[in-house]
Design a protein around this motif. Structure first.
Motif, PDB file in Angstrom:
ATOM      1  N   SER A 120       6.288   9.515 -12.026  1.00 16.89           N
ATOM      2  CA  SER A 120       6.962  10.235 -12.897  1.00 16.89           C
ATOM      3  C   SER A 120       8.423  10.830 -12.396  1.00 16.89           C
ATOM      4  O   SER A 120       9.063  11.407 -13.103  1.00 16.89           O
ATOM      5  CB  SER A 120       6.186  11.380 -13.604  1.00 16.89           C
ATOM      6  OG  SER A 120       5.075  10.738 -14.403  1.00 16.89           O
ATOM      7  N   GLY A 121       8.718  10.599 -11.183  1.00 16.81           N
ATOM      8  CA  GLY A 121      10.039  10.951 -10.619  1.00 16.81           C
ATOM      9  C   GLY A 121       9.974  12.220 -10.056  1.00 16.81           C
ATOM     10  O   GLY A 121       8.893  12.925  -9.893  1.00 16.81           O
ATOM     11  N   GLY A 122      11.080  12.799  -9.840  1.00 22.47           N
ATOM     12  CA  GLY A 122      11.340  14.304  -9.335  1.00 22.47           C
ATOM     13  C   GLY A 122      12.369  14.962  -9.679  1.00 22.47           C
ATOM     14  O   GLY A 122      12.480  16.133  -9.386  1.00 22.47           O
ATOM     15  N   ILE A 123      13.097  14.664 -10.870  1.00 23.67           N
ATOM     16  CA  ILE A 123      14.165  15.128 -11.516  1.00 23.67           C
ATOM     17  C   ILE A 123      14.148  15.144 -12.933  1.00 23.67           C
ATOM     18  O   ILE A 123      13.281  14.203 -13.402  1.00 23.67           O
ATOM     19  CB  ILE A 123      15.633  14.687 -10.860  1.00 23.67           C
ATOM     20  CG1 ILE A 123      15.529  13.388 -11.585  1.00 23.67           C
ATOM     21  CG2 ILE A 123      15.898  14.780  -9.536  1.00 23.67           C
ATOM     22  CD1 ILE A 123      17.022  12.588 -11.248  1.00 23.67           C
ATOM     23  N   ILE A 124      14.778  15.890 -13.796  1.00 25.40           N
ATOM     24  CA  ILE A 124      14.730  15.863 -15.097  1.00 25.40           C
ATOM     25  C   ILE A 124      16.023  15.654 -15.587  1.00 25.40           C
ATOM     26  O   ILE A 124      17.167  16.453 -15.151  1.00 25.40           O
ATOM     27  CB  ILE A 124      13.969  16.915 -15.881  1.00 25.40           C
ATOM     28  CG1 ILE A 124      12.614  17.271 -15.454  1.00 25.40           C
ATOM     29  CG2 ILE A 124      14.207  17.001 -17.557  1.00 25.40           C
ATOM     30  CD1 ILE A 124      12.211  18.543 -15.758  1.00 25.40           C
ATOM     31  N   ARG A 125      16.313  14.526 -16.449  1.00 25.71           N
ATOM     32  CA  ARG A 125      17.572  14.552 -17.226  1.00 25.71           C
ATOM     33  C   ARG A 125      17.264  14.383 -18.638  1.00 25.71           C
ATOM     34  O   ARG A 125      16.321  13.658 -19.275  1.00 25.71           O
ATOM     35  CB  ARG A 125      18.251  12.948 -16.702  1.00 25.71           C
ATOM     36  CG  ARG A 125      18.816  12.978 -15.153  1.00 25.71           C
ATOM     37  CD  ARG A 125      19.410  11.742 -15.051  1.00 25.71           C
ATOM     38  NE  ARG A 125      20.137  11.609 -13.826  1.00 25.71           N
ATOM     39  CZ  ARG A 125      19.755  10.782 -13.043  1.00 25.71           C
ATOM     40  NH1 ARG A 125      18.821  10.248 -13.155  1.00 25.71           N
ATOM     41  NH2 ARG A 125      20.303  10.823 -11.627  1.00 25.71           N
ATOM     42  N   THR A 126      17.832  15.168 -19.386  1.00 25.61           N
ATOM     43  CA  THR A 126      17.774  15.176 -20.928  1.00 25.61           C
ATOM     44  C   THR A 126      18.841  15.075 -21.568  1.00 25.61           C
ATOM     45  O   THR A 126      20.268  15.345 -21.104  1.00 25.61           O
ATOM     46  CB  THR A 126      17.034  16.748 -21.293  1.00 25.61           C
ATOM     47  OG1 THR A 126      17.978  17.659 -20.827  1.00 25.61           O
ATOM     48  CG2 THR A 126      15.688  16.709 -20.610  1.00 25.61           C
ATOM     49  N   VAL A 127      18.860  14.490 -22.729  1.00 29.62           N
ATOM     50  CA  VAL A 127      19.801  14.520 -23.681  1.00 29.62           C
ATOM     51  C   VAL A 127      19.441  15.158 -24.998  1.00 29.62           C
ATOM     52  O   VAL A 127      18.569  14.860 -25.774  1.00 29.62           O
ATOM     53  CB  VAL A 127      20.402  13.143 -23.992  1.00 29.62           C
ATOM     54  CG1 VAL A 127      21.534  13.027 -24.957  1.00 29.62           C
ATOM     55  CG2 VAL A 127      21.022  12.398 -22.765  1.00 29.62           C
ATOM     56  N   THR A 128      20.118  16.146 -25.469  1.00 25.01           N
ATOM     57  CA  THR A 128      19.995  16.901 -26.737  1.00 25.01           C
ATOM     58  C   THR A 128      20.791  16.586 -27.834  1.00 25.01           C
ATOM     59  O   THR A 128      22.067  16.412 -27.769  1.00 25.01           O
ATOM     60  CB  THR A 128      19.725  18.317 -26.727  1.00 25.01           C
ATOM     61  OG1 THR A 128      18.865  18.732 -25.603  1.00 25.01           O
ATOM     62  CG2 THR A 128      19.704  19.219 -27.832  1.00 25.01           C
ATOM     63  N   VAL A 129      20.261  15.675 -28.852  1.00 23.23           N
ATOM     64  CA  VAL A 129      21.231  15.155 -29.982  1.00 23.23           C
ATOM     65  C   VAL A 129      21.011  16.099 -31.156  1.00 23.23           C
ATOM     66  O   VAL A 129      19.956  16.412 -31.619  1.00 23.23           O
ATOM     67  CB  VAL A 129      20.470  13.940 -30.261  1.00 23.23           C
ATOM     68  CG1 VAL A 129      21.400  13.056 -31.319  1.00 23.23           C
ATOM     69  CG2 VAL A 129      20.504  12.806 -28.985  1.00 23.23           C
TER      70      VAL A 129
ATOM     71  N   SER B 243       7.812  18.604 -16.042  1.00 25.23           N
ATOM     72  CA  SER B 243       7.514  18.827 -14.596  1.00 25.23           C
ATOM     73  C   SER B 243       5.824  18.957 -14.511  1.00 25.23           C
ATOM     74  O   SER B 243       5.854  18.742 -13.229  1.00 25.23           O
ATOM     75  CB  SER B 243       8.110  20.507 -14.453  1.00 25.23           C
ATOM     76  OG  SER B 243       7.563  21.278 -15.040  1.00 25.23           O
ATOM     77  N   HIS B 244       5.045  19.324 -15.457  1.00 30.09           N
ATOM     78  CA  HIS B 244       3.716  19.203 -15.361  1.00 30.09           C
ATOM     79  C   HIS B 244       3.338  17.844 -15.101  1.00 30.09           C
ATOM     80  O   HIS B 244       2.348  17.332 -14.405  1.00 30.09           O
ATOM     81  CB  HIS B 244       3.085  19.638 -16.509  1.00 30.09           C
ATOM     82  CG  HIS B 244       2.888  21.235 -16.402  1.00 30.09           C
ATOM     83  ND1 HIS B 244       1.627  21.825 -16.258  1.00 30.09           N
ATOM     84  CD2 HIS B 244       3.461  22.340 -16.835  1.00 30.09           C
ATOM     85  CE1 HIS B 244       1.752  22.884 -16.194  1.00 30.09           C
ATOM     86  NE2 HIS B 244       2.742  23.515 -16.630  1.00 30.09           N
ATOM     87  N   ALA B 245       4.091  16.913 -15.799  1.00 34.14           N
ATOM     88  CA  ALA B 245       3.595  15.399 -15.607  1.00 34.14           C
ATOM     89  C   ALA B 245       3.873  14.951 -14.184  1.00 34.14           C
ATOM     90  O   ALA B 245       3.228  14.233 -13.608  1.00 34.14           O
ATOM     91  CB  ALA B 245       4.348  14.353 -16.727  1.00 34.14           C
ATOM     92  N   MET B 246       5.217  15.360 -13.803  1.00 30.29           N
ATOM     93  CA  MET B 246       5.595  14.763 -12.359  1.00 30.29           C
ATOM     94  C   MET B 246       4.775  15.486 -11.270  1.00 30.29           C
ATOM     95  O   MET B 246       4.560  14.872 -10.253  1.00 30.29           O
ATOM     96  CB  MET B 246       7.043  15.369 -12.142  1.00 30.29           C
ATOM     97  CG  MET B 246       8.038  14.530 -13.058  1.00 30.29           C
ATOM     98  SD  MET B 246       9.772  15.011 -12.467  1.00 30.29           S
ATOM     99  CE  MET B 246       9.971  16.536 -13.528  1.00 30.29           C
ATOM    100  N   ALA B 247       4.059  16.782 -11.701  1.00 33.55           N
ATOM    101  CA  ALA B 247       3.390  17.276 -10.576  1.00 33.55           C
ATOM    102  C   ALA B 247       2.114  16.482 -10.314  1.00 33.55           C
ATOM    103  O   ALA B 247       1.488  16.582  -9.506  1.00 33.55           O
ATOM    104  CB  ALA B 247       3.248  18.584 -11.087  1.00 33.55           C
ATOM    105  N   ARG B 248       1.919  15.897 -11.249  1.00 35.20           N
ATOM    106  CA  ARG B 248       0.484  15.162 -11.418  1.00 35.20           C
ATOM    107  C   ARG B 248       0.350  13.553 -11.385  1.00 35.20           C
ATOM    108  O   ARG B 248      -0.500  12.934 -11.182  1.00 35.20           O
ATOM    109  CB  ARG B 248      -0.503  15.430 -12.551  1.00 35.20           C
ATOM    110  CG  ARG B 248      -0.791  17.007 -12.614  1.00 35.20           C
ATOM    111  CD  ARG B 248      -1.456  17.490 -13.945  1.00 35.20           C
ATOM    112  NE  ARG B 248      -1.742  18.738 -13.857  1.00 35.20           N
ATOM    113  CZ  ARG B 248      -1.058  19.745 -13.847  1.00 35.20           C
ATOM    114  NH1 ARG B 248      -0.021  19.986 -13.628  1.00 35.20           N
ATOM    115  NH2 ARG B 248      -1.665  21.091 -13.723  1.00 35.20           N
ATOM    116  N   ASP B 249       1.488  13.180 -11.155  1.00 33.18           N
ATOM    117  CA  ASP B 249       1.721  11.701 -11.422  1.00 33.18           C
ATOM    118  C   ASP B 249       2.757  11.319 -10.555  1.00 33.18           C
ATOM    119  O   ASP B 249       3.852  11.327 -10.673  1.00 33.18           O
ATOM    120  CB  ASP B 249       1.904  11.201 -12.879  1.00 33.18           C
ATOM    121  CG  ASP B 249       2.233   9.505 -12.925  1.00 33.18           C
ATOM    122  OD1 ASP B 249       1.516   8.850 -12.273  1.00 33.18           O
ATOM    123  OD2 ASP B 249       3.127   9.222 -13.645  1.00 33.18           O
ATOM    124  N   GLY B 250       2.459  10.315  -9.605  1.00 32.52           N
ATOM    125  CA  GLY B 250       3.479  10.109  -8.466  1.00 32.52           C
ATOM    126  C   GLY B 250       4.392   8.984  -8.929  1.00 32.52           C
ATOM    127  O   GLY B 250       5.769   8.871  -8.379  1.00 32.52           O
TER     128      GLY B 250
END
Length: 104
Positions: free
Chosen positions: A76-85, A67-74
């Motif tokens: 980087s998208g606007g949602i987060i999708r994760t997969v925990t393995v 979310s920090h990366a997305m706030a500073r880089d246009g």
């Protein structure tokens, strides 16, 4: 061309992360970040990561960093999708843009 980050789990090593940068090396690392927004979050990741984080703490840190990366880089998208393995399987999570843990 792009670098690749690969994570997984096996019964010998448990959880593992590998970074394959543009040069083609395969480097096992405790964690890895990449992409256009990564330059904005190296300090955050360095300061907050520690060995022995719980699964929940790790997921929270990943979401905070993204979310920090997305706030500073246009780009980087606007949602987060994760997969925990884990040994138990894969757990997918989706965080919509209005529920990000950090924003502008």
């Amino acid at each position: 061309m792009a670098g690749v980050i690969i994570g997984g789990w096996d019964p010998v090593d448990g959880g593992s992360v590998y970074n394959i940068p543009l040069g083609g090396s395969c480097i096992k690392m405790p964690w890895a970040i990449g992409g256009s927004g990564s330059t904005f979050i190296y300090g955050l990741a360095d300061s907050e990561f520690r060995e022995g984080l719980s699964e929940s703490e790790t997921q929270d840190l990943v979401k905070l960093c993204l979310s920090h990366a997305m706030a500073r880089d246009g780009s980087s998208g606007g949602i987060i999708r994760t997969v925990t393995v884990t040994e138990a399987g894969n757990k997918r999570e989706y965080v919509p843009g209005d529920k990000l843990p950090f924003g502008p």
